[in-house]
Design an enzyme around this catalytic site. Sequence first.
Site, mmCIF file in Angstrom:
data_model
loop_
_atom_site.group_PDB
_atom_site.id
_atom_site.type_symbol
_atom_site.label_atom_id
_atom_site.label_comp_id
_atom_site.label_asym_id
_atom_site.label_seq_id
_atom_site.Cartn_x
_atom_site.Cartn_y
_atom_site.Cartn_z
ATOM 1 N N ASP A 414 -13.273 -40.774 29.609
ATOM 2 C CA ASP A 414 -14.175 -41.291 28.398
ATOM 3 C C ASP A 414 -14.099 -40.518 27.205
ATOM 4 O O ASP A 414 -14.788 -39.485 27.051
ATOM 5 C CB ASP A 414 -15.691 -41.537 28.952
ATOM 6 C CG ASP A 414 -16.517 -42.075 27.864
ATOM 7 O OD1 ASP A 414 -16.167 -42.192 26.852
ATOM 8 O OD2 ASP A 414 -17.832 -42.407 28.306
ATOM 9 N N HIS A 415 -13.604 -41.187 26.380
ATOM 10 C CA HIS A 415 -13.168 -40.204 25.122
ATOM 11 C C HIS A 415 -14.365 -39.851 24.141
ATOM 12 O O HIS A 415 -14.129 -39.172 23.287
ATOM 13 C CB HIS A 415 -12.075 -40.891 24.038
ATOM 14 C CG HIS A 415 -11.278 -39.840 23.438
ATOM 15 N ND1 HIS A 415 -11.575 -38.894 22.991
ATOM 16 C CD2 HIS A 415 -9.798 -40.271 22.766
ATOM 17 C CE1 HIS A 415 -10.420 -38.224 22.318
ATOM 18 N NE2 HIS A 415 -9.506 -39.011 22.382
#
Length: 443
Positions: A414-415
């Site tokens: 999850d950036h």
Amino acid sequence: MPNTLLMPALSPTMESGKLGRWLVPEGTRVQSGDLLAEIETDKATMEFEAIDDGILAKLLVADGAEDIKVNTPIAILVADGEEYDPAELTAADLVEANPPSPTPVQHEPATDKASCTEDPPAIAASVPQDPAMKTPSSAASRRIFASPLARRLAAQQHIDLASVQGSGPHGRIVKADILEAASRARTTESGPTGSPVSGGLSFSAIKAIYAKRSNTLLEIDGMRRTVAARLSESKQTVPHFYLRRTASLDALLASRTALNERLAADGIKVSINDFIIGAVAMALKEIPAANAIWAEGRIMQFTASDIAVAVAVEGGLYTPVLFDAETKSIREISVEMKDLATRARARSLKPDEYLGGCCAISNLGMYGIEDFDAVINPPHSSILAVGAGMRQPVIDASGSLGIATRAALNLSVDHRVIDGAAAAQFLNAIVSHIEAPILLRGH
């Protein structure tokens, strides 16, 4: 005075459930703590207890009733000795004289174990009203009730909340309502040829396409419905990126063989996955930036390594969590994981055993899958996909050609939570511990 019993929220993410069966018949005198019914959530079957003494005067929901929203009236309890006529007791009759008391929602204890999912349903009774009693109101003037997640999804999908009919208690708009509205919008955007702009097709359109082909429609249960909704939400709202590496398993396999010889007398047999869990636990400890989740515009970072492990069950999957995994030996991880997996397949896990963690592991190596990417299961911020160990030709540090057992490790990230450099450090640390398992705790 009669008291309405409501469908309880048996986990923080429960929005509806199935009333498996009543354990006591109508007219039974009960005491606080007596078991009244078995309620099936999307993950498990749990027991519903009486919180007051009295007589179970009226059952409003039959055995086997499905998709009962949380806080929906399911039975009526009257005080011991009170006169009543079961035929005249209805939930609607009790609204003015005796508003249903809120059903407590079970929350996770305030520890490092986190489970950031959609807020629990509103504490309010969903009591049917007589349509004649409703007064007309415009969308502009009426107050809109919606869960925080529903509001966020609506903003992301550019959906006007005033145009959405809520299915939660008292018409509260929940996640499922927004997803349905988005699906309808995609279908409306379909061009003249019927090919949808955004990829969604209505059920009627799908039936028309396959009308001439023999098929069987399979009903899905609560678990499959939840898996579909959560992972669809994940791919729509979580900005995934992927990192890939291969790891040599030769040292791990040798350590596993030696450890299993020592543990044979105790009847314990450790798996490759147990070592991978230990490696991820140590890597989370070493790379704090990876030991975190996204929490409504904030990053929640942890000190302990809580790791979820995907376990396939009929009709879906569980992700039981090994809490404080960095403090456990490979033997301890193996014993605990086998217990969790066994109870997951029996659907007897408690919510606090499968909610939480920030990183998950999905291993399809035992099925011969060499390489795959996994979808992040919110609120986790990463998931490690583990492929099968394959014998491959390699060139060693001296330039010589040899054979090694190697496995693909693909990390979905999850950036919003973890940047590329931190994710790379995290995956590199995992590989280091897999390739040098002697450094794992208690080994």
